[in-house]
Write a protein that holds these residues in place. Sequence first.
Motif, PDB file in Angstrom:
ATOM      1  N   ASP A   1      -0.605 -10.904   3.586  1.00  0.00           N
ATOM      2  CA  ASP A   1       0.314 -10.407   4.759  1.00  0.00           C
ATOM      3  C   ASP A   1       1.814 -10.190   3.978  1.00  0.00           C
ATOM      4  O   ASP A   1       2.528  -9.619   4.972  1.00  0.00           O
ATOM      5  CB  ASP A   1       0.233 -11.424   5.899  1.00  0.00           C
ATOM      6  CG  ASP A   1       1.061 -10.747   6.865  1.00  0.00           C
ATOM      7  OD1 ASP A   1       0.675  -9.900   7.390  1.00  0.00           O
ATOM      8  OD2 ASP A   1       2.134 -11.566   7.557  1.00  0.00           O
TER       9      ASP A   1
ATOM     10  N   TRP B   1       1.638   2.548   4.694  1.00  0.00           N
ATOM     11  CA  TRP B   1       2.508   3.199   5.930  1.00  0.00           C
ATOM     12  C   TRP B   1       3.645   3.868   5.405  1.00  0.00           C
ATOM     13  O   TRP B   1       4.116   4.950   6.234  1.00  0.00           O
ATOM     14  CB  TRP B   1       2.879   1.873   6.817  1.00  0.00           C
ATOM     15  CG  TRP B   1       3.892   2.366   7.695  1.00  0.00           C
ATOM     16  CD1 TRP B   1       3.398   2.776   9.051  1.00  0.00           C
ATOM     17  CD2 TRP B   1       5.309   2.478   7.981  1.00  0.00           C
ATOM     18  NE1 TRP B   1       4.383   2.986   9.991  1.00  0.00           N
ATOM     19  CE2 TRP B   1       5.367   3.036   9.123  1.00  0.00           C
ATOM     20  CE3 TRP B   1       6.159   2.092   6.846  1.00  0.00           C
ATOM     21  CZ2 TRP B   1       6.837   3.081   9.563  1.00  0.00           C
ATOM     22  CZ3 TRP B   1       7.616   2.382   7.241  1.00  0.00           C
ATOM     23  CH2 TRP B   1       7.731   2.821   8.561  1.00  0.00           C
TER      24      TRP B   1
ATOM     25  N   ALA C   1      -8.049  -5.779   6.684  1.00  0.00           N
ATOM     26  CA  ALA C   1      -6.901  -5.689   7.936  1.00  0.00           C
ATOM     27  C   ALA C   1      -5.647  -6.524   7.769  1.00  0.00           C
ATOM     28  O   ALA C   1      -4.661  -5.811   8.130  1.00  0.00           O
ATOM     29  CB  ALA C   1      -7.753  -6.280   9.176  1.00  0.00           C
ATOM     30  N   GLN C   2      -5.768  -7.739   7.199  1.00  0.00           N
ATOM     31  CA  GLN C   2      -4.647  -8.316   6.666  1.00  0.00           C
ATOM     32  C   GLN C   2      -3.502  -7.375   5.851  1.00  0.00           C
ATOM     33  O   GLN C   2      -2.409  -7.337   5.933  1.00  0.00           O
ATOM     34  CB  GLN C   2      -4.761  -9.619   6.353  1.00  0.00           C
ATOM     35  CG  GLN C   2      -3.790 -10.673   6.258  1.00  0.00           C
ATOM     36  CD  GLN C   2      -3.769 -11.241   7.582  1.00  0.00           C
ATOM     37  OE1 GLN C   2      -4.088 -10.864   8.468  1.00  0.00           O
ATOM     38  NE2 GLN C   2      -2.614 -12.460   7.335  1.00  0.00           N
TER      39      GLN C   2
ATOM     40  N   GLN D   1      -2.375  -3.724   7.448  1.00  0.00           N
ATOM     41  CA  GLN D   1      -1.731  -3.738   8.780  1.00  0.00           C
ATOM     42  C   GLN D   1      -0.038  -4.560   8.661  1.00  0.00           C
ATOM     43  O   GLN D   1       0.661  -4.798   9.533  1.00  0.00           O
ATOM     44  CB  GLN D   1      -2.351  -4.406   9.692  1.00  0.00           C
ATOM     45  CG  GLN D   1      -3.527  -3.419  10.364  1.00  0.00           C
ATOM     46  CD  GLN D   1      -3.259  -2.146  10.816  1.00  0.00           C
ATOM     47  OE1 GLN D   1      -1.884  -1.845  11.186  1.00  0.00           O
ATOM     48  NE2 GLN D   1      -3.910  -1.054  10.493  1.00  0.00           N
ATOM     49  N   ALA D   2      -0.160  -5.224   7.445  1.00  0.00           N
ATOM     50  CA  ALA D   2       1.181  -6.100   7.215  1.00  0.00           C
ATOM     51  C   ALA D   2       2.448  -5.476   7.509  1.00  0.00           C
ATOM     52  O   ALA D   2       3.444  -5.695   8.121  1.00  0.00           O
ATOM     53  CB  ALA D   2       1.228  -6.812   5.887  1.00  0.00           C
TER      54      ALA D   2
ATOM     55  N   PRO E   1       2.926  -2.011   8.995  1.00  0.00           N
ATOM     56  CA  PRO E   1       2.849  -1.514  10.153  1.00  0.00           C
ATOM     57  C   PRO E   1       3.017  -2.400  11.410  1.00  0.00           C
ATOM     58  O   PRO E   1       3.930  -2.188  12.496  1.00  0.00           O
ATOM     59  CB  PRO E   1       1.378  -0.955  10.417  1.00  0.00           C
ATOM     60  CG  PRO E   1       1.039  -0.573   9.075  1.00  0.00           C
ATOM     61  CD  PRO E   1       1.725  -1.773   7.990  1.00  0.00           C
ATOM     62  N   ARG E   2       2.693  -3.707  11.185  1.00  0.00           N
ATOM     63  CA  ARG E   2       2.665  -4.379  12.256  1.00  0.00           C
ATOM     64  C   ARG E   2       4.080  -4.997  12.496  1.00  0.00           C
ATOM     65  O   ARG E   2       4.826  -5.245  13.456  1.00  0.00           O
ATOM     66  CB  ARG E   2       1.956  -5.802  11.909  1.00  0.00           C
ATOM     67  CG  ARG E   2       1.917  -6.841  13.034  1.00  0.00           C
ATOM     68  CD  ARG E   2       0.670  -7.798  12.733  1.00  0.00           C
ATOM     69  NE  ARG E   2       0.916  -8.560  11.471  1.00  0.00           N
ATOM     70  CZ  ARG E   2       0.002  -8.421  10.603  1.00  0.00           C
ATOM     71  NH1 ARG E   2      -0.963  -7.757  10.632  1.00  0.00           N
ATOM     72  NH2 ARG E   2       0.039  -9.118   9.347  1.00  0.00           N
ATOM     73  N   ARG E   3       4.948  -5.116  11.320  1.00  0.00           N
ATOM     74  CA  ARG E   3       6.334  -5.556  11.164  1.00  0.00           C
ATOM     75  C   ARG E   3       7.010  -4.167  11.761  1.00  0.00           C
ATOM     76  O   ARG E   3       8.354  -4.622  12.183  1.00  0.00           O
ATOM     77  CB  ARG E   3       7.035  -5.722   9.781  1.00  0.00           C
ATOM     78  CG  ARG E   3       6.258  -7.170   9.445  1.00  0.00           C
ATOM     79  CD  ARG E   3       6.600  -7.331   8.003  1.00  0.00           C
ATOM     80  NE  ARG E   3       6.220  -8.677   7.520  1.00  0.00           N
ATOM     81  CZ  ARG E   3       4.904  -9.378   7.298  1.00  0.00           C
ATOM     82  NH1 ARG E   3       3.963  -8.610   7.561  1.00  0.00           N
ATOM     83  NH2 ARG E   3       4.762 -10.573   6.981  1.00  0.00           N
TER      84      ARG E   3
ATOM     85  N   GLY F   1       6.078  -2.249  14.217  1.00  0.00           N
ATOM     86  CA  GLY F   1       5.799  -2.318  15.600  1.00  0.00           C
ATOM     87  C   GLY F   1       4.794  -0.973  15.810  1.00  0.00           C
ATOM     88  O   GLY F   1       4.959  -0.598  16.928  1.00  0.00           O
TER      89      GLY F   1
ATOM     90  N   ASP G   1       0.892   1.017  14.871  1.00  0.00           N
ATOM     91  CA  ASP G   1      -0.565   0.896  14.575  1.00  0.00           C
ATOM     92  C   ASP G   1      -0.841   1.909  13.584  1.00  0.00           C
ATOM     93  O   ASP G   1      -0.837   3.033  13.493  1.00  0.00           O
ATOM     94  CB  ASP G   1      -1.426   0.942  15.686  1.00  0.00           C
ATOM     95  CG  ASP G   1      -1.440  -0.096  16.661  1.00  0.00           C
ATOM     96  OD1 ASP G   1      -0.992  -1.160  16.443  1.00  0.00           O
ATOM     97  OD2 ASP G   1      -1.412   0.259  17.900  1.00  0.00           O
TER      98      ASP G   1
END
Length: 369
Positions: free
Chosen positions: A8, A17, A351-352, A355-356, A358-360, A362, A364
């Motif tokens: 992550d 991303w 997934a970890q 998405q690390a 993109p999750r930050r 905001g 998907d």
Amino acid sequence: EALLELLDDPTIASKRWVYRQYDHQVQANTVIPPGGADAAVVRLRPQQGEGSLAAANRGVAAVVDCPNRWVALDPERGGMAAVAEAARNLSCVGAEPLAVTDNLNFPSPETPTGYWQLALACRGLSAACSALDTPVTGGNVSLYNETRLPDGRMQPIHPTPVVGMVGLVHDLAQVRGQAWREAGDAIWLLGVPLEAGEAPADPRLSLAGSSYLERVHGAVTGRPPEIDLALERSVQGFLRQAIAKGLVRSAHDLSDGGLAVAAAECCIASGLGAHLEIPVSRTRVDRLLFAEGGARILVSVAPAQTVAWQEALDAAGVPAQCLGVVAAETELQIQQAAQPLLRLPVAQLAAQFEQAIPRRMGVDLPPTA
């Protein structure tokens, strides 16, 4: 939990991303898509007329590297490591390292610490470039990179001598990526071995300055491991020869996060699992799984190449350990003395990892095709 935490970390995690937002297939010359290998590979298009490029199947590989934590803690070793890792990444795709350009980002050289960092980092870069035959053909320097804090103190950046290295791929048909290729392939660790028994700790491996120490324990401290440039040269040379002979199906260097992260990245890239057995040792388990150090590469070898592979290893005298096999089951298993240390589904790892960032941000990020 530690492995998932490391995957992550935006420094380790997938950069998809970012690169999905621009054209990374310019003129259809990209040989391996971003994220598929340790270095970028671009086709050299055949030239008109006679000559070596008229019908060539050659390419250019390129990479950028800098272990900024290591440079902050030991500028000379950090400078060496930047060059060594860049060359190692090129070797993992089968490219012959040729030359370096550097981008020296440092705080003020007018302080004792700043001057020491700049001088020692340049010494390390020079030593590694000489040992690996990769001359510096150009570069730039950016100094006084500091921020004034509200109380008036100056906060310097980590010294960051970024190394860009280019290499030559003699045959694009032999380029290798980091993904496992097929279940049943043997997984080998080339270079500095995992520590076993009760021998003194190998100074070429350490948790000091590691991603694990920073991410899991919140500390950037200690002296980074010794850089074995002679071993780097021999391991990388052997790997390039093995790739050219078709003995290796995949290759991925161990860098940030050590063995556990490297194995997870190979699983994520392929969708296949892996069963690894690490040696019984009095060494701490977190050191075995997450220690960092140079001259270490994970490769996979097809069963049909076992004899030829072993003969090549014996002839070259390169240290190597068979750690396990690529598994059809989609999970990463690491055990010691038949006792499980780690068991995680590849889907959870992916997934970890994916998405690390993109999750930050905001957002998907859609799954890979």
